[in-house]
Design a protein around this motif. Structure first.
Motif: not given
Length: 858
Positions: A136-143
């Motif tokens: 989930n935090r990877k997604r936030i970082l990528l966003r």
């Protein structure tokens, strides 16, 4: 006394015996009681000991369970503490990274991509953070990276460059880039998640999700994307591109995808779900599509008749499911269609060369304007299929099911038919050349072989009946050139040579009531009923020498056959000379252009409503279109509804776009517009209407009005339709693709080493000199017997009416024997042939190294 004594003695003896037994009993009892007591005591002690041991064991188990439970609770508490600590650490890492990212952007701004040090730091910090974060935090970082344009490819003035932060080899598996997989239907576009321009080559995206995402200009080259979910992913930009070259997409979900200009070359899509998949101008060269589901999919070129076909060469379709799909303008060279299960699919303007179609099923399919060459057919099922203008070359067709097929204008060349199933077939206008076929079997099982032919060597046999007695209408138009300031009054005669017969020589008597026919620059119209003698092969024009004014410069002749929807054009642009054989003024012309008009096209109608009041709700707008070949018909007066751009049509200062399907009308002349079914009197302020033929993507017809349209059911009775004439016909600044084929004679030493050029003329302008250098077929062009092809793109160019071709007389062996030049416009299926058959040299009498040529044959 003795008896008594004996008796007394016996009694005493019995008493003594009883006493003795009693004593023994007492003795035994005295002995057994302690023993029993002892045994009981022992047993009781053992029982008590066992109970005590069980109690002790139970107490120990309870104590152990309590100890283990305390340990487990402690471990769970420690795990929760560790998870909280890890979660807090990840949150801190994410916050620290976002802080770092913010500072980096603030410090470097738009110059970040120019700072190599900043890029290295950003790369290091990003990969380090990704390695420590959960999904989930990877997604936030990528966003965050995407919004900051750090993982998006960079567009410069000269080229496209890789992203600032390179995520190659990064593990992005299981990340949900899009919406939840529970969303199973199409959503409004504002609900889609935007990942435009993202640059993710050679990344790991296993089980990731791009469902309901916008992927304009994205790159996934050589990424591992197995089991990825891309359902309902889409492009929103017309010229958008996505690159999947070399990617692994095994078991991917590509259902309901809408892509354009996407490259799937060398991708592995084994076992993928691609139902309802739509891809316009996409390439799948060397891809694996084995066992995929392509049901209801559309893969198409923008231009149906394009010869620059989409690449599906070396593609593996084996065991795929392809029902109700459509393929348009595809190159299937060396593709594998073995064991494909397909039905009701459409294949248009496509090429199958050296392909494999063993044990495939294409029942109830439609195949049109396509070529099968050197294809391996074995146990292929074409039953109930429809073929139109399909060519089969150099094939072995074994055990092929052709039951109930319909085949029109099919051409079989060097085809070996063996163990065929021909039940109830229809073959119209088809040809079999040098084929191995059982004609008796063909006759027995065919229901229609009208005008089909069997050609072996020089022998030609008619397989079906040819109807040459039915009289049909021919409309003839002749244009006289404007070359001399005098008029010509001679009587002109025409003979038409058809496929199976010819007309008698007929004097051309004008039906436009002109006393003086064939005046300079004029067009004369003639109408005749002739027998239906098939396709026109040539015409003969002749006139007698009866006055001093006998010279005649002929521009062109057009022959229109409405019942067959055929249009022939014969270009001349020359003086009619006296024949040395007949001593008469005559010339034989072959078609320079043949147009089949019985085709359906989609017209895009754009309606501009003015900035004024006046549209009444409930009034329906109806449109009728008139063209040079026909009008759309009273029964095909179209109601304009379901605007492609607006939910409420014809609102003030609004543009609405509609699509209507009609027979090809040719060049448009006028339109009729009317309001119907309105309540009371209503009016609508119409600015203009633009109509575009979608087959000719850059051709527009504009009808300017700038006035009110009133409904037919007004207060003063029915109002007639408003007639609007064509106000402007134009071609937008788009490029049109032309293919030029230059054929050098095959006689000895016909080639040239000189630099060759060409100039192409239409009715209004010319191209200027075009250097013919890069042949598509030979490295060394213009050698003996060569057919050199050149591709050019011209802006706003009409049909060629003549060319000039020549060379600069340079190099060793500059003399050149030119056989002919052919020019094709694939988008309109047009072709012009300019024959010559002479040398271009300064050593002969003509002393020519440049020649002007006109189209003569088709």
């Amino acid at each position: 006394m003795e008896r008594n004594a004996c008796s007394s003695t016996n009694k005493d003896s019995r008493k003594n015996n009883r006493r003795i037994w009693f004593d023994w009993i007492q003795l035994i009892a005295a002995i057994l009681v302690p023993i029993v007591i002892a045994v009981y005591t022992v047993v009781d002690n053992k029982s008590n000991e066992s109970i005590a041991n069980a109690n002790r064991r139970s107490d120990l188990q309870i104590a152990e369970d309590q100890r283990l439970n305390e340990i487990q609770l402690g471990e769970q508490s420690r795990k929760e503490d560790r998870a909280l600590n890890i979660d807090q650490q990840e949150e801190n890492i994410l916050l620290q990274y976002q802080t770092f990212l913010s500072r980096l952007i603030i410090e470097h701004g738009n110059y970040l991509e120019k700072s190599s040090e900043a890029k290295i730091v950003a790369q290091f910090m990003t990969l380090t953070a990704l390695d420590q974060l959960n999904v989930n935090r990877k997604r936030i970082l990528l966003r965050s990276l995407h919004h900051a344009n750090l993982i998006n490819f960079l567009k410069t003035e000269k080229s496209f460059n890789a992203s600032i932060v390179n995520l190659e080899q990064a593990d992005l598996s299981h990340i949900q880039f899009g919406l939840s997989s529970n969303r199973i239907d199409k959503l409004p576009m504002y609900r889609y998640i935007d990942w435009n321009y993202v640059w993710l080559p050679r990344t790991i995206l296993v089980n990731a999700s791009f469902r309901h995402t916008i992927l304009d200009h994205t790159t996934f080259t050589e990424s591992v994307m197995d089991s990825i979910d891309m359902g309902f992913a889409t492009h929103t930009i017309h010229q958008s591109r996505t690159n999947f070259v070399g990617a692994s997409l095994i078991k991917a979900n590509m259902s309901n995808v809408r892509f354009r200009l996407t490259d799937f070359s060398f991708t592995n899509l084994l076992l993928s779900q691609m139902d309802n998949f739509e891809c316009i101008e996409c390439n799948f060269s060397h891809s694996i599509l084995a066992k995929v589901n392509l049901n209801y999919s559309i893969i198409s070129h923008t231009f149906y008749l394009s010869k620059d076909r989409l690449l599906f060469d070396y593609t593996n379709f084996s065991h795929a499911l392809i029902h109700s799909a459509s393929f348009k303008a595809i190159n299937f060279t060396k593709s594998d269609w073995s064991n494909v299960q397909a039905s009701q699919i459409g294949i248009y303007n496509s090429i199958f060369t050296n392909a494999i179609m063993d044990k495939s099923s294409l029942i109830k399919s439609t195949i049109q304007d396509s070529v099968f060459e050197d294809v391996n057919f074995y146990e292929t099922d074409f039953s109930y299929a429809k073929f139109y203008n399909v060519t089969f070359i150099n094939l072995n067709m074994y055990v092929i099911n052709m039951s109930f097929i319909s085949c029109e204008y099919c051409f079989f060349i060097n085809v070996n038919f063996e163990d065929m199933i021909w039940t109830h077939i229809s073959l119209r206008y088809s040809k079999f050349r040098d084929c191995s076929i059982d004609t008796n079997e063909l006759f027995e099982n065919s229901i229609d072989i009208f005008e089909s032919k069997l050609i072996n060597g020089t022998n030609e046999y008619n397989l079906g009946k040819i109807d040459s007695f039915h009289r049909i209408l021919y409309i003839i138009r002749i244009k006289t050139g404007n070359r001399i300031p005098i008029e010509t009054h001679m009587n002109v005669y025409l003979t038409i040579f058809g496929q199976v017969n010819q007309t008698r020589e007929t004097e051309l008597k004008s039906n436009d009531y002109q006393l003086n026919r064939f005046q300079n620059g004029h067009i004369n119209n003639f109408t005749y009923l002739f027998n239906n003698f098939g396709q026109i092969k040539s015409i003969m024009i002749r006139y007698y020498e009866n006055t001093q004014k006998t010279k005649w410069f002929l521009d062109w002749i057009e022959v229109d056959i409405p019942i067959r929807d055929e249009f022939y054009k014969f270009t001349c642009f020359c003086w009619i000379e006296k024949s040395e054989v007949t001593n008469q003024y005559q010339i034989e012309l072959k078609p320079s252009e043949i147009i089949q008009k019985n085709i359906f096209v989609t017209y895009e109608v754009t309606v501009y409503t003015g900035d004024a009041r006046g549209v009444t709700v409930g009034a329906h707008v109806h449109l009728k279109i008139y063209g040079e070949y026909r009008d759309s018909g009273e029964s095909n007066t179209y109601r304009l509804h379901e605007s492609k751009t607006n939910s409420n049509s014809f609102q003030r200062n609004q543009k609405d776009i509609f699509h209507i399907n009609s027979l090809y009308l040719g060049k448009l002349d006028k339109i009729d517009v009317s309001l119907l079914d309105g309540v009371g009197s209503s009016s609508w302020f119409l600015l203009r209407i633009e109509i575009r033929d979608t087959r000719i993507n850059n051709t527009y017809f504009e009808f300017d009005f700038q006035d009110n349209i009133r409904n037919r059911n007004g207060l003063h009775g029915e109002h007639p339709p408003y007639e609007i004439l064509l106000s402007k016909y134009y071609i937008i600044n788009d490029l049109t693709f032309f293919q030029i084929s230059v054929i050098t004679s095959d006689s000895f030493r016909s080639g040239t080493d000189a630099n060759v050029y060409i100039i192409i003329f239409d009715s209004f302008k010319n191209t200027g000199k075009i250097s013919l250098k890069n042949s598509k077929t030979y490295k060394n062009p213009f050698e003996t017997g060569h057919r050199d092809e050149f591709h050019i793109e011209l802006t706003e160019f009409d049909s060629p009416i003549k060319i000039k071709i020549g060379h600069d007389n340079s190099g060793f062996g500059a003399d050149w024997s030119l056989d002919r030049v052919e020019i094709e416009r694939p988008s309109l299926n047009q072709k012009w042939i300019f024959p010559y058959g002479k040398e271009l040299t300064q050593l002969n009498e003509e002393n020519q190294i440049e020649i002007e040529l006109y189209p003569k044959t088709n």
